[in-house]
Write a protein that holds these residues in place. Structure first.
Motif, short mmCIF file in Angstrom:
data_model
loop_
_atom_site.label_atom_id
_atom_site.label_comp_id
_atom_site.label_asym_id
_atom_site.label_seq_id
_atom_site.Cartn_x
_atom_site.Cartn_y
_atom_site.Cartn_z
N TYR A 486 27.79 -18.32 32.36
CA TYR A 486 28.65 -19.47 33.20
C TYR A 486 29.82 -19.87 32.16
O TYR A 486 30.69 -20.15 32.41
N ASN A 487 29.49 -20.04 30.92
CA ASN A 487 30.40 -20.32 29.89
C ASN A 487 31.50 -19.39 29.65
O ASN A 487 32.80 -19.75 29.54
N LYS A 488 31.13 -18.04 29.68
CA LYS A 488 32.17 -17.18 29.74
C LYS A 488 32.96 -17.19 30.60
O LYS A 488 34.34 -16.85 30.73
N ASP A 493 39.99 -16.66 30.55
CA ASP A 493 41.32 -16.38 30.24
C ASP A 493 41.15 -16.09 28.78
O ASP A 493 42.16 -15.45 28.28
N LEU A 494 40.41 -16.15 27.92
CA LEU A 494 40.32 -15.71 26.51
C LEU A 494 40.11 -14.16 26.37
O LEU A 494 40.20 -13.58 25.25
N ASN A 495 39.16 -13.70 27.42
CA ASN A 495 38.97 -12.44 27.26
C ASN A 495 38.01 -12.10 26.11
O ASN A 495 38.23 -11.15 25.53
N ILE A 496 36.99 -12.88 26.05
CA ILE A 496 36.14 -12.49 24.84
C ILE A 496 35.09 -11.57 25.04
O ILE A 496 34.43 -11.43 26.04
N CYS A 527 34.98 -20.95 21.31
CA CYS A 527 36.12 -20.90 22.18
C CYS A 527 37.42 -21.57 22.12
O CYS A 527 38.44 -21.28 22.52
N LYS A 528 36.93 -22.77 21.88
CA LYS A 528 38.11 -23.85 21.84
C LYS A 528 38.83 -23.64 20.36
O LYS A 528 39.98 -24.14 20.51
N HIS A 529 38.15 -23.38 19.44
CA HIS A 529 39.07 -23.77 18.16
C HIS A 529 38.91 -22.35 17.31
O HIS A 529 39.62 -22.39 16.49
#
Length: 615
Positions: A486-488, A493-496, A527-529
């Motif tokens: 869910y978090n991914k 958009d970050l394509n982690i 993801c944010k920082h």
């Protein structure tokens, strides 16, 4: 058998016989020297003095026979006991007539008869015979002179009697041995050993063993039979002790019997060490002590304890003692010699062991009746128990139905509650999502999104609980993977590049909630920082366990923490949740960011003591 014995009384030859004896202490006298001796040098031989105890001397017996008016020529000189030794017979002129030796095979005997039977042809009205007698055991020279026909009838009747006697004993032994094999009652085995020792001792005493069992091995006659007589007394004591249960009923008498048993074993050992002569006194002592003890024990149990079973033992030993006593009276000429008095020891012993066999049968029958009564009582008790159990089962079935109803109701209520919690969380998520979309301030929007992710972590847990129908635990790997998916998706958009390695384990609800919120916060923070200016963002999340101790590692390849970075709300939430897990943590920020948390969860839930010392 008794009627047969009473009617088998014989008349001996119609003649007179005078007997004299002389002892050759040095074993040097010849027949010619004996003939020359005068009657004054001899002693009169009677039945009372016909036993010569343990002498190494040769006994010469002079027999004077007066036929009176009889015309019979064929006679038989019989010695009344089975004899072990040598006998030579000479006429009045010193001419050798006959020789008997127990060292010769039975087939060499003049008559097929286990006792000494010497054929004589007495043509003269008066005849003188000389008997040279030697023996390696106790010497008993009790003799009778028979007419040939009367002797043949006596041999037949004696053989028939002994055949009946030994057959009866064998059947009793065989029957009780078979009974022992089926019943496993030890007292039956003791009886078999006791009766077997009587059987063997009587084979030696009567000579029937020599006649029909070891007839070709006369060297066995050197065994006197006393060995088995000792065993007869020892097993008799053991049988009396076992059958009357003296250990529990009469402890003092039991100790006396045990003393006699040990003494008997000691005497048996002495018997093989000492000479025949020296060991005889121990045999007499053993017989006297054993018979007196067994008689007293049986008498006490019969008339004091009132044990009816003891009468069998009492009367059995009484018959045996009477048989021995009658035999002694016959040899001292108080009773006339006949087939009945001749075999009184055998009759007494047979009645003895027969009564003992009846005693065993009676005792076993009583045990069986008592066992049958016990079975009936047990069956009745079982019926009563079955009724009680049936009633209890009805109560338990009714209680189980009530419990099943209550459990079903509680399960339904818990499921309904989880549904409502999930629905309410979904409503909250919807409100937060709408609020975020209509919010113009970016800072507030970020806060709303973070709250939405936190609520989603809890909502996902409840969703799994409803799916699995388990309301006290959750599969931690399935829960965390669903939460991270869910978090991914939110940070798509970050394509982690996300790598997950989570152990399969059951976590209690409280522990799973804390761990899910921690993973949620660490993933969101990265993801944010962490990935500003990073081309290929990577996050690795690992949860491993060693003996209920878990290690959570969350690492990324981002920028890490700067020295001036301040603690934000997410960090505070993470520390608070780690504290709730009673865990310890560490972080590295040299090359990327790595957060390690160690905590322990066992079957009882979060362990609140295990890691306190590591903080």
């Amino acid at each position: 058998m008794i009627l047969f014995l009473f009617f088998s009384i014989y008349s001996f030859a119609s003649l007179t016989m005078s007997k004299y004896y002389l002892s050759d202490e040095n074993n040097q006298l010849t027949i010619n020297e004996i003939i020359k001796k005068q009657n004054s040098e001899y002693k009169i031989l009677t039945n009372k003095n016909s036993s010569f105890e343990f002498t190494d001397a040769t006994i010469w017996i002079k027999v004077e026979i007066d036929k009176k008016s009889t015309f019979t020529k064929e006679y038989v000189l019989e010695m009344q006991n089975f004899y072990r030794g040598d006998i030579e017979v000479f006429d009045e002129d010193g001419k050798f007539i006959h020789k008997y030796s127990s060292f010769l095979p039975f087939s060499h005997m003049s008559y097929q008869y286990p006792k000494i039977a010497i054929p004589l042809n007495l043509e003269e009205e008066k005849t003188i015979l000389y008997l040279k007698v030697s023996s390696f055991v106790k010497m008993t020279v009790h003799t009778k002179l028979w007419e040939e026909k009367a002797f043949q009838k006596n041999v037949l009747d004696s053989t028939v009697f002994l055949a009946v006697y030994f057959s009866g004993m064998f059947l009793l032994i065989f029957y009780n041995f078979i009974f022992y094999l089926f019943s496993k009652e030890r007292v039956f085995l003791i009886y078999v050993l006791f009766t077997g020792s009587v059987f063997l001792s009587m084979l030696f005493r009567t000579g029937m063993g020599f006649a029909y069992i070891w007839s070709d091995y006369p060297e066995l006659n050197q065994l006197t039979g006393r060995e088995f007589f000792y065993m007869f007394m020892i097993f008799g004591l053991i049988f009396c002790k076992e059958y009357l249960d003296t250990k529990n009923r009469t402890p003092k008498l039991d100790k006396a019997l045990m003393f006699a048993i040990y003494l008997g074993v000691f005497f048996v050992i002495l018997h093989f060490i000492l000479s025949y002569k020296d060991s005889f006194i121990f045999l007499v002592l053993m017989n006297f002590l054993s018979l007196i003890l067994m008689f007293i024990t049986a008498f006490y149990h019969a008339f004091v304890i009132k044990n009816k079973e003891a009468y069998y033992i009492l009367f059995g030993w009484s018959f045996f003692i009477i048989g021995i006593s009658l035999s002694v009276l016959m040899y001292i000429e108080v009773l006339e010699m006949n087939l009945f008095t001749q075999y009184t020891p055998e009759i007494g012993s047979f009645l003895d062991i027969t009564l003992f066999s009846m005693a065993l049968a009676s005792s076993y029958r009583k045990k069986q009746l008592a066992l049958e009564k016990s079975r009936v009582k047990l069956a009745q008790i079982n019926k009563n128990l079955e009724k009680i159990i049936e009633e209890k089962n009805k109560d338990l079935i009714e209680k189980n139905k009530n419990l099943e109803y209550e459990v079903g109701l509680n399960s339904f209520l818990l499921k309904e509650l989880s549904h409502r919690v999930k629905n309410n969380l979904q409503v909250i998520l919807s409100f937060l999502s709408l609020q975020s979309k209509h919010c113009n301030k970016e800072e507030v929007k970020v806060l709303l999104d973070e709250s939405r992710r936190r609520v989603n972590a809890i909502s996902t847990l409840h969703e799994l609980l409803i799916d699995t129908q388990e309301f006290n635990s959750v599969d931690i790997d399935r829960y965390l993977k669903k939460l991270l998916d869910y978090n991914k998706l939110i940070f798509n958009d970050l394509n982690i590049d996300l790598k997950i390695d989570i152990v399969s384990a059951k976590f209690p609800i409280e522990g799973a909630t804390h761990l899910g919120l921690i993973v949620n916060e660490l993933f969101s923070n990265s993801c944010k920082h962490a990935f500003k200016g990073i081309d290929s963002p990577k996050i690795e999340i690992s949860l491993q366990a060693i003996d209920k101790q878990y290690t959570l590692i969350v690492k990324d390849n981002g920028r890490g923490l700067s020295e001036n970075s301040k603690e934000n709300l997410g960090s505070k939430i993470i520390k608070a949740l780690i504290s709730q897990l009673n865990g310890v943590y560490s972080l590295k920020s040299d090359d990327g960011f790595e957060y390690t948390i160690i905590f322990r969860i066992d079957d009882k839930g979060i362990n609140n003591e295990y890691l306190d010392s590591r903080r």
